[in-house]
Design a protein around this motif. Structure first.
Motif, PDB file in Angstrom:
ATOM      1  N   ILE A  54       0.826  -1.210   0.000  1.00 40.36           N
ATOM      2  CA  ILE A  54       0.000   0.000   0.000  1.00 40.36           C
ATOM      3  C   ILE A  54       0.857   1.256   0.000  1.00 40.36           C
ATOM      4  CG2 ILE A  54      -0.245   0.154   2.505  1.00 40.36           C
ATOM      5  CD1 ILE A  54      -3.028   1.219   2.136  1.00 40.36           C
ATOM      6  N   VAL A  89      -5.516   2.019  -6.912  1.00 42.09           N
ATOM      7  CA  VAL A  89      -5.998   2.437  -5.596  1.00 42.09           C
ATOM      8  C   VAL A  89      -6.735   1.290  -4.911  1.00 42.09           C
ATOM      9  CG1 VAL A  89      -7.565   4.010  -4.399  1.00 42.09           C
ATOM     10  CG2 VAL A  89      -6.101   4.869  -6.246  1.00 42.09           C
ATOM     11  N   SER A  90      -7.517   0.527  -5.689  1.00 42.44           N
ATOM     12  CA  SER A  90      -8.239  -0.613  -5.112  1.00 42.44           C
ATOM     13  C   SER A  90      -7.271  -1.649  -4.565  1.00 42.44           C
ATOM     14  CB  SER A  90      -9.147  -1.253  -6.179  1.00 42.44           C
ATOM     15  OG  SER A  90     -10.089  -0.326  -6.654  1.00 42.44           O
ATOM     16  N   LEU A  93      -5.809  -0.373  -1.237  1.00 46.72           N
ATOM     17  CA  LEU A  93      -6.748  -0.516  -0.121  1.00 46.72           C
ATOM     18  C   LEU A  93      -6.938  -1.973   0.272  1.00 46.72           C
ATOM     19  CD1 LEU A  93      -9.461   2.116  -1.162  1.00 46.72           C
ATOM     20  CD2 LEU A  93      -7.727   2.323   0.635  1.00 46.72           C
ATOM     21  N   VAL A  97      -5.669  -2.151   4.296  1.00 49.12           N
ATOM     22  CA  VAL A  97      -6.633  -2.300   5.392  1.00 49.12           C
ATOM     23  C   VAL A  97      -6.506  -3.670   6.064  1.00 49.12           C
ATOM     24  CG1 VAL A  97      -9.076  -2.326   5.991  1.00 49.12           C
ATOM     25  CG2 VAL A  97      -8.205  -0.607   4.375  1.00 49.12           C
TER      26      VAL A  97
END
Length: 305
Positions: A54, A89-90, A93, A97
């Protein structure tokens, strides 16, 4: 960071490999896994990889306009349009997370906090600073120093001087490594608009590389004083520390492409070798030494009255 690459894509993988290797070795070197399963180490390693992922993606996402001007980054997937910004970006994440959550819940909250802190430093501090100030190199060195600290906190659950020492190894190592790498990429960095020491402060670039190469000798000497290793470690690590310091001195004195290249390639094997030596010279506590002895060799206990 670092750490790391011939082309940026392959170098990113090298950074990840070094970070994970340093993270595992730093945890094992303390020798305090009593009561912790191998699964905990697996959780930590996998989650740490997610936090690294990330961190890398936003860096490439925000720098697409500048990377297209540089030879070594113009073939990145985002620059060439091979993946969309939404997919990038997906992916970030999807890694970040669960990674932080896994570190927090399956390892311990302190390690999870350090993982989240590293993501913040890389994406919100280091990445924008690259175009603003040469302090980006020092911030990046902190980012690279945190993974081995995470390894220690995952094994012990607390932040101790030994954790900071292992982080210090990574911190100091990154200056001869990255300064030597960036020296031969000055034209590329200048074209991309990045403010690196090698571009704006070339004398400082060479001086800092030498200073931190010598710092590795001092850190190796501190290790046994903190009960991280035995006193054998400063002695057997001295040849490789002197060698990288010698190459850093040549780089400082000559400042040419050849001396920078030699220092960079030396740094690639120096770090894993240094950590391996620290692992083999780790300091055992008295209780661990007693646990390793067969029952017959232990002193007999006094009978109860």
């Amino acid at each position: 960071a670092s750490v790391f690459r011939h082309t940026l894509a392959s170098r990113v993988n090298t950074v990840c490999s070094y970070c994970i290797a340093a993270l595992i070795i730093s945890a094992l070197a303390r020798g305090e896994f009593a009561g912790r399963s191998e699964m905990c180490l697996l959780y930590q390693s996998g989650a740490a990889q997610c936090t690294i992922n990330i961190s890398i993606v936003p860096n490439e996402y925000f720098e697409v306009p500048f990377d297209s001007n540089m030879n070594r980054t113009k073939n990145r997937p985002l620059v060439r349009g091979q993946i969309s910004p939404l997919h990038a970006v997906s992916f970030a994440l999807a890694c970040g997370v669960p990674g932080v959550a896994l570190l927090t819940l399956a390892v311990n909250p302190l390690t999870g906090f350090l993982g989240a802190l590293n993501i913040f430093l890389y994406t919100c501090c280091y990445t924008p600073l690259k175009r603003l100030s040469i302090t980006n190199t020092w911030v990046g060195a902190v980012v690279g120093a945190i993974p081995p600290v995470m390894g220690w906190t995952a094994a012990t659950g607390c932040l101790e001087p030994g954790a900071l020492l292992l982080g210090g190894f990574l911190y100091s190592w990154q200056f001869p490594h990255f300064n030597a790498l960036s020296w031969n990429l000055r034209e590329d960095y200048s074209r991309g608009g990045y403010r690196m020491m090698s571009v704006t402060h070339p004398a400082m670039c060479r001086r800092v590389a030498l200073r931190h190469s010598l710092g590795l000798i001092a850190l190796s000497t501190v290790a046994p004083a903190l009960d991280v290793t035995t006193w054998t470690f400063p002695l057997i690590s001295l040849p490789i520390n002197l060698y990288i310091s010698y190459l850093a001195f040549r780089f400082y004195h000559k400042g040419d492409r050849n001396s920078a290249r030699k220092l960079f390639f030396c740094s690639l094997w120096h770090l894993p070798m240094l950590l391996l030596l620290a692992l083999t010279c780790k300091k055992y506590s008295r209780s661990q030494e007693d646990a390793a002895l067969p029952p017959a060799s232990l002193p007999p206990s006094l009978p109860a009255n």
